[in-house]
Design an enzyme around this catalytic site. Structure first.
Site, PDB file in Angstrom:
ATOM      1  N   HIS A 101       3.085   8.943  -6.930  1.00  0.00           N
ATOM      2  CA  HIS A 101       1.940   9.845  -6.883  1.00  0.00           C
ATOM      3  C   HIS A 101       1.472  10.158  -8.297  1.00  0.00           C
ATOM      4  O   HIS A 101       2.215   9.987  -9.252  1.00  0.00           O
ATOM      5  CB  HIS A 101       2.294  11.143  -6.144  1.00  0.00           C
ATOM      6  CG  HIS A 101       3.448  11.899  -6.710  1.00  0.00           C
ATOM      7  ND1 HIS A 101       4.764  11.500  -6.537  1.00  0.00           N
ATOM      8  CD2 HIS A 101       3.502  13.031  -7.452  1.00  0.00           C
ATOM      9  CE1 HIS A 101       5.562  12.362  -7.135  1.00  0.00           C
ATOM     10  NE2 HIS A 101       4.813  13.299  -7.710  1.00  0.00           N
ATOM     11  N   MET A 102       0.231  10.577  -8.388  1.00  0.00           N
ATOM     12  CA  MET A 102      -0.288  11.004  -9.681  1.00  0.00           C
ATOM     13  C   MET A 102      -0.714  12.459  -9.582  1.00  0.00           C
ATOM     14  O   MET A 102      -1.115  12.940  -8.523  1.00  0.00           O
ATOM     15  CB  MET A 102      -1.423  10.110 -10.176  1.00  0.00           C
ATOM     16  CG  MET A 102      -2.652  10.075  -9.345  1.00  0.00           C
ATOM     17  SD  MET A 102      -4.027   9.088 -10.060  1.00  0.00           S
ATOM     18  CE  MET A 102      -3.273   7.575 -10.548  1.00  0.00           C
TER      19      MET A 102
END
Length: 114
Positions: A101-102
């Site tokens: 994820h970012m």
């Protein structure tokens, strides 16, 4: 509940979350432990465990994640002042959930990490 499954439950809307964007590739939602006034997580809709698991087959998903991060930054009016996109990889890199994820962070002056 296994923390590694939490993003899948959010994507499937089995857990209430403030989903800001969703398409057939990615989902974006507010972080429940924000580190900035704007702290949004962008996740692929299917499991990629870490940055080390990006490959020829799924690399276009990562580009789409960046595209959506920029789109959201513009919608949240942080694109001109600036923002950070952070990706952590594995334990020593600060990754707490084994689901790639970012983090999109903004809304204030952010410190550099180095």
């Amino acid at each position: 509940m296994n923390n590694d499954l939490i993003f899948q439950k959010i994507i499937k809307k089995e857990i209430a979350s403030n989903i800001l964007y969703q398409d057939n590739i990615v989902t974006a939602f507010d972080d429940i432990h924000p580190k900035a006034p704007i702290h949004i997580l962008i996740v692929p809709n299917y499991l990629i465990k870490t940055a080390n698991d990006i490959n020829k087959k799924n690399k276009n998903i990562i580009a789409h994640m960046f595209y959506i991060a920029v789109k959201i930054a513009k919608q949240k009016n942080i694109s001109e002042d600036g923002y950070k996109i952070v990706i952590n990889c594995n334990k020593n890199g600060g990754q707490e959930i084994n689901y790639f994820h970012m983090h999109l962070l903004g809304g204030t002056k952010l410190k550099t990490l180095y």
